[in-house]
Enzyme design. Structure first.
Site, PDB file in Angstrom:
ATOM      1  N   ASN A  83       2.360  44.193 -38.473  1.00 12.31           N
ATOM      2  CA  ASN A  83       2.761  44.338 -37.076  1.00 12.31           C
ATOM      3  C   ASN A  83       3.530  43.132 -36.542  1.00 12.31           C
ATOM      4  O   ASN A  83       4.388  43.274 -35.671  1.00 12.31           O
ATOM      5  CB  ASN A  83       1.512  44.564 -36.221  1.00 12.31           C
ATOM      6  CG  ASN A  83       1.794  44.392 -34.738  1.00 12.31           C
ATOM      7  OD1 ASN A  83       2.404  45.244 -34.108  1.00 12.31           O
ATOM      8  ND2 ASN A  83       1.350  43.268 -34.175  1.00 12.31           N
ATOM      9  N   TYR A 148      17.085  41.158 -34.776  1.00 16.09           N
ATOM     10  CA  TYR A 148      15.796  41.856 -34.696  1.00 16.09           C
ATOM     11  C   TYR A 148      15.954  43.303 -35.139  1.00 16.09           C
ATOM     12  O   TYR A 148      15.186  43.803 -35.977  1.00 16.09           O
ATOM     13  CB  TYR A 148      15.270  41.799 -33.266  1.00 16.09           C
ATOM     14  CG  TYR A 148      14.004  42.590 -33.048  1.00 16.09           C
ATOM     15  CD1 TYR A 148      12.771  42.074 -33.435  1.00 16.09           C
ATOM     16  CD2 TYR A 148      14.037  43.855 -32.457  1.00 16.09           C
ATOM     17  CE1 TYR A 148      11.604  42.797 -33.236  1.00 16.09           C
ATOM     18  CE2 TYR A 148      12.878  44.584 -32.261  1.00 16.09           C
ATOM     19  CZ  TYR A 148      11.661  44.062 -32.651  1.00 16.09           C
ATOM     20  OH  TYR A 148      10.513  44.780 -32.465  1.00 16.09           O
ATOM     21  N   SER A 151      16.552  43.547 -38.831  1.00 15.30           N
ATOM     22  CA  SER A 151      15.346  43.273 -39.627  1.00 15.30           C
ATOM     23  C   SER A 151      14.436  44.491 -39.688  1.00 15.30           C
ATOM     24  O   SER A 151      13.779  44.747 -40.708  1.00 15.30           O
ATOM     25  CB  SER A 151      14.586  42.071 -39.041  1.00 15.30           C
ATOM     26  OG  SER A 151      13.944  42.394 -37.815  1.00 15.30           O
TER      27      SER A 151
END
Length: 242
Positions: A83, A148, A151
């Site tokens: 997470n 982000y 990724s």
């Protein structure tokens, strides 16, 4: 249903928000949960104290030896929840090498290293659950979060690849992609009423989600009831990714 008694679980980035709720829900269903925090041992211990029976494990996933350090603290696992992530809001022309490395190391490389460390032990027992937490940005990347979003797409590619390779060993690998969720990460942005309205207007259901909306499908994927699901990318975003 959703019985996890006897299962050992690591949830990365579990001191707040989505990760904390996942850790709490899995613990309530009988799992022994390791609550991972980044660098603050106090914050990690405080979060774990709110989840009876859980164990705090502090480790910075930006470090190259994060998998070895965490394995030394947890030993073999049944369930791995990836997470933890970082996001840096910045115009694409201003992204630095440090910005790139930090986000890719935590959001993608650490996930790969942790799977490389834990999956072989799952394979020995012919059982395992690996779940990555992605993002609606896989479909709708934010203009100021290029790295982000990239990724998260890289992480999804890994999920699809490993789901095929690990299925013969009884290990399922899935991705859950949240939309806009009310967590500390989003509090500042959503406190801007004009920006918040723009965001909410982009969600077909008309409201932001809460951590429970993510922990529920994660619980399904961790359980025997979800054992026939693998290689999937499950969007929990109120329709935002449509």
């Amino acid at each position: 249903m959703f019985e996890l008694k006897g299962k050992k679980v690591l949830v990365t980035g579990a001191t707040q928000g989505i990760g904390f709720d996942i850790a709490k829900v899995l613990s309530e269903c009988g799992a022994l949960v390791y609550v991972n925090g980044c660098t603050s041992e106090e914050k990690t211990k405080n979060a774990s104290a709110k989840i009876p029976g859980s164990i705090p494990v502090t480790c910075d996933l930006a470090q190259k030896d994060c998998a070895e350090k965490l394995f030394a603290l947890t030993g073999p696992l049944d369930i791995l929840i990836l997470n933890a992530s970082v996001q840096i809001r910045k115009n694409w022309l201003e992204i630095t090498d440090d910005d790139f490395d930090f986000q890719m190391n935590v959001n993608f490389r650490a996930s790969l290293k942790l799977i490389q460390k834990y999956a072989p032990y799952m394979a020995e027992r012919n059982y395992g659950r690996i779940i990555t937490i992605g993002s609606v940005q896989q479909k709708k990347p934010h203009k100021d979060m290029l790295v982000y979003a990239a990724s998260k797409m890289a992480q999804l590619g890994m999920v699809k690849n490993l789901a095929l390779q690990l299925a013969p060993y009884g290990i399922t690998v899935n991705n859950v992609a949240p939309g806009v969720i009310e967590t500390p990460r989003n509090y500042d942005a959503l406190s801007d009423k004009e920006y918040a309205k723009k965001v909410i207007d982009s969600i077909p259901l008309g409201y932001a989600g809460v951590p429970k909306d993510i922990s529920s499908p994660v619980l399904l994927l961790c359980s025997e009831e979800g054992g026939y699901i693998t290689g999937e990318d499950i969007f929990v975003d109120g329709g935002m990714g449509i």
